[in-house]
Write a protein that holds these residues in place. Sequence first.
Motif, PDB file in Angstrom:
ATOM      1  N   PHE A 114      19.085  31.736  23.318  1.00 30.67           N
ATOM      2  CA  PHE A 114      19.530  32.192  24.620  1.00 30.67           C
ATOM      3  C   PHE A 114      20.983  31.787  24.821  1.00 30.67           C
ATOM      4  O   PHE A 114      21.336  30.625  24.679  1.00 30.67           O
ATOM      5  N   GLU A 115      21.828  32.742  25.111  1.00 25.82           N
ATOM      6  CA  GLU A 115      23.227  32.467  25.355  1.00 25.82           C
ATOM      7  C   GLU A 115      23.559  32.949  26.759  1.00 25.82           C
ATOM      8  O   GLU A 115      23.173  34.050  27.149  1.00 25.82           O
ATOM      9  N   PRO A 116      24.281  32.128  27.522  1.00 27.91           N
ATOM     10  CA  PRO A 116      24.643  32.563  28.868  1.00 27.91           C
ATOM     11  C   PRO A 116      25.606  33.746  28.798  1.00 27.91           C
ATOM     12  O   PRO A 116      26.394  33.866  27.856  1.00 27.91           O
ATOM     13  N   SER A 117      25.510  34.613  29.784  1.00 29.65           N
ATOM     14  CA  SER A 117      26.413  35.764  29.805  1.00 29.65           C
ATOM     15  C   SER A 117      27.830  35.306  30.141  1.00 29.65           C
ATOM     16  O   SER A 117      28.030  34.295  30.801  1.00 29.65           O
ATOM     17  N   VAL A 118      28.789  36.052  29.656  1.00 26.44           N
ATOM     18  CA  VAL A 118      30.192  35.750  29.941  1.00 26.44           C
ATOM     19  C   VAL A 118      30.591  36.535  31.181  1.00 26.44           C
ATOM     20  O   VAL A 118      30.384  37.748  31.250  1.00 26.44           O
ATOM     21  N   GLN A 119      31.148  35.847  32.166  1.00 29.62           N
ATOM     22  CA  GLN A 119      31.575  36.472  33.414  1.00 29.62           C
ATOM     23  C   GLN A 119      33.092  36.628  33.386  1.00 29.62           C
ATOM     24  O   GLN A 119      33.804  35.672  33.112  1.00 29.62           O
ATOM     25  N   ILE A 120      33.589  37.819  33.677  1.00 28.75           N
ATOM     26  CA  ILE A 120      35.024  38.107  33.677  1.00 28.75           C
ATOM     27  C   ILE A 120      35.454  38.482  35.091  1.00 28.75           C
ATOM     28  O   ILE A 120      34.798  39.274  35.763  1.00 28.75           O
ATOM     29  N   CYS A 121      36.567  37.904  35.525  1.00 25.77           N
ATOM     30  CA  CYS A 121      37.117  38.193  36.852  1.00 25.77           C
ATOM     31  C   CYS A 121      37.665  39.619  36.873  1.00 25.77           C
ATOM     32  O   CYS A 121      38.407  40.027  35.979  1.00 25.77           O
ATOM     33  N   HIS A 122      37.308  40.387  37.887  1.00 31.32           N
ATOM     34  CA  HIS A 122      37.803  41.750  38.050  1.00 31.32           C
ATOM     35  C   HIS A 122      39.070  41.784  38.898  1.00 31.32           C
ATOM     36  O   HIS A 122      39.569  42.855  39.239  1.00 31.32           O
ATOM     37  N   GLY A 123      39.592  40.631  39.243  1.00 28.77           N
ATOM     38  CA  GLY A 123      40.830  40.547  40.019  1.00 28.77           C
ATOM     39  C   GLY A 123      42.040  40.696  39.122  1.00 28.77           C
ATOM     40  O   GLY A 123      41.952  41.132  37.972  1.00 28.77           O
ATOM     41  N   SER A 124      43.203  40.280  39.620  1.00 22.84           N
ATOM     42  CA  SER A 124      44.453  40.456  38.878  1.00 22.84           C
ATOM     43  C   SER A 124      44.547  39.553  37.654  1.00 22.84           C
ATOM     44  O   SER A 124      45.248  39.881  36.700  1.00 22.84           O
ATOM     45  N   CYS A 125      43.807  38.423  37.617  1.00 18.79           N
ATOM     46  CA  CYS A 125      43.928  37.508  36.472  1.00 18.79           C
ATOM     47  C   CYS A 125      43.150  37.997  35.258  1.00 18.79           C
ATOM     48  O   CYS A 125      43.579  37.816  34.126  1.00 18.79           O
ATOM     49  N   ILE A 134      33.090  28.366  41.114  1.00 17.35           N
ATOM     50  CA  ILE A 134      32.773  29.215  42.269  1.00 17.35           C
ATOM     51  C   ILE A 134      33.434  30.569  42.068  1.00 17.35           C
ATOM     52  O   ILE A 134      34.598  30.659  41.684  1.00 17.35           O
ATOM     53  N   TYR A 135      32.677  31.634  42.320  1.00 15.05           N
ATOM     54  CA  TYR A 135      33.228  32.983  42.236  1.00 15.05           C
ATOM     55  C   TYR A 135      32.561  33.843  43.308  1.00 15.05           C
ATOM     56  O   TYR A 135      31.561  33.475  43.913  1.00 15.05           O
ATOM     57  N   PHE A 136      33.158  34.990  43.575  1.00 15.21           N
ATOM     58  CA  PHE A 136      32.697  35.895  44.622  1.00 15.21           C
ATOM     59  C   PHE A 136      32.160  37.166  43.995  1.00 15.21           C
ATOM     60  O   PHE A 136      32.661  37.624  42.970  1.00 15.21           O
TER      61      PHE A 136
END
Length: 146
Positions: A114-125, A134-136
């Motif tokens: 089991f590998e955690p999913s990778v979360q990518i910011c959809h903002g400017s960065c 913390i993320y929104f």
Amino acid sequence: KPVDTVELPCYLDVVKTPMDLGTIFSRLQLGCHYYDSVDACFRDMQLVFDNAILFNSAEKTIHKLAVDLKKELISDMQNCIDKCLKEVERKKQHSCSFCCGCECHLCGEKCLKFEPSVQICHGSCGQRIKKNSIYFLSSDCSYLWC
């Protein structure tokens, strides 16, 4: 593509079961709807080279290339079979306290990784969101922002 029997009218007199790589490719695109086994696909691939060997005389380049490609196909297929058999044996031999030797009924694996999913910011960065930060989320949960 198939041999043009208008250009070579005697082709069907010599080759009783025509086959070509384009037809095999089309059948593979159908998924499991045409080929019910790897062996069936392998037989069709061999038939392509057998037909080229049968129709072309031994001194022609096409005949020589077909012989070489058929040997390579058989060798590659044997390597794949050997690799699969080793993997099956590895799975049979494996046992640990996590899986207790039991395998998944869906995929056949024993210990699932089991590998955690990778979360990518959809903002400017556009950066990866670090673990436990913390993320929104958007209202439909399809966009993330750090």
